[in-house]
Design a protein around this motif. Sequence first.
Motif, mmCIF file in Angstrom:
data_model
loop_
_atom_site.group_PDB
_atom_site.id
_atom_site.type_symbol
_atom_site.label_atom_id
_atom_site.label_comp_id
_atom_site.label_asym_id
_atom_site.label_seq_id
_atom_site.Cartn_x
_atom_site.Cartn_y
_atom_site.Cartn_z
ATOM 1 N N ARG A 99 41.966 44.864 35.552
ATOM 2 C CA ARG A 99 40.826 45.025 36.461
ATOM 3 C C ARG A 99 41.137 46.177 37.410
ATOM 4 O O ARG A 99 42.247 46.700 37.433
ATOM 5 C CB ARG A 99 40.567 43.747 37.252
ATOM 6 C CG ARG A 99 41.788 43.188 37.966
ATOM 7 C CD ARG A 99 41.486 41.888 38.655
ATOM 8 N NE ARG A 99 42.685 41.295 39.230
ATOM 9 C CZ ARG A 99 42.700 40.231 39.999
ATOM 10 N NH1 ARG A 99 41.561 39.634 40.294
ATOM 11 N NH2 ARG A 99 43.820 39.743 40.459
ATOM 12 N N SER A 100 40.143 46.563 38.186
ATOM 13 C CA SER A 100 40.305 47.674 39.119
ATOM 14 C C SER A 100 41.266 47.293 40.239
ATOM 15 O O SER A 100 41.371 46.118 40.620
ATOM 16 C CB SER A 100 38.948 48.070 39.707
ATOM 17 O OG SER A 100 39.107 48.949 40.799
ATOM 18 N N ASP A 101 41.953 48.294 40.781
ATOM 19 C CA ASP A 101 42.855 48.061 41.907
ATOM 20 C C ASP A 101 42.127 47.497 43.120
ATOM 21 O O ASP A 101 42.734 46.862 43.981
ATOM 22 C CB ASP A 101 43.552 49.365 42.312
ATOM 23 C CG ASP A 101 45.038 49.323 42.005
ATOM 24 O OD1 ASP A 101 45.634 48.243 42.155
ATOM 25 O OD2 ASP A 101 45.587 50.349 41.593
ATOM 26 N N ASN A 102 40.804 47.724 43.192
ATOM 27 C CA ASN A 102 40.031 47.211 44.325
ATOM 28 C C ASN A 102 40.047 45.691 44.395
ATOM 29 O O ASN A 102 39.792 45.103 45.448
ATOM 30 C CB ASN A 102 38.582 47.699 44.244
ATOM 31 C CG ASN A 102 38.485 49.204 44.356
ATOM 32 O OD1 ASN A 102 39.299 49.831 45.017
ATOM 33 N ND2 ASN A 102 37.493 49.795 43.705
ATOM 34 N N PHE A 103 40.317 45.041 43.251
ATOM 35 C CA PHE A 103 40.291 43.578 43.206
ATOM 36 C C PHE A 103 41.677 42.964 43.380
ATOM 37 O O PHE A 103 41.827 41.752 43.289
ATOM 38 C CB PHE A 103 39.683 43.110 41.876
ATOM 39 C CG PHE A 103 38.244 43.497 41.714
ATOM 40 C CD1 PHE A 103 37.232 42.765 42.315
ATOM 41 C CD2 PHE A 103 37.895 44.611 40.965
ATOM 42 C CE1 PHE A 103 35.901 43.130 42.171
ATOM 43 C CE2 PHE A 103 36.568 44.984 40.812
ATOM 44 C CZ PHE A 103 35.566 44.245 41.409
#
Length: 203
Positions: A99-103
Amino acid sequence: LKMLWSQRKKYYSIFTEQVLITIALMICMVSFSIAFEKYRRPGLLDVSNQIYFSIHCSKMSNETFQKSYNSEKIIVQKMKEKPYIINVTREIDLAPYLRSDNFYMGDSVQIKEQKRWVKIKYADEKAIDVFKIHLDEGSWFEGETLPDGSCPTILTRQLVNSIVGENKESLIGYRFTYRNRECTVIGIAAGLKQSAFDSSPEA
């Protein structure tokens, strides 16, 4: 000349078409160059011949966490006994392409009197072999604690550069406190990208 003049619209269309094709090719080349430059940025982790599995608990009480931790240890031990398993690593938020690093989890950390919001990742001594992590400086984990009782810590080059700037100062051996725990920097990773075309976060 009369023939050329009479067919000027046709030649104008051909010329316009060639100009548009040239512009489109230039845009493609620029896009490819940008993508290739992003791909070459340090921190790409190896995921060849790997299998991920994870344990998720809906209510993570201390008791539930301990049970899941013990269960995971048993699974890992059994996996290590298999002849076709080369390495097994236990990590949190390190494995790429999920998943994206934002999560992923982040937190505020103070290093050299500078506060930074960083991504917090956990790994064991085998992670460097499993993911082929490149170190710019220092060494990887050899255990959960150092002889002085502090927690061994790896920083990314991106985080170090944001702190020391162009001073090229080494942070190996630097100690700081995180959540009431003494941490000692033992290594600097070139980067920890979550996907091929991402930039490595400050972690």
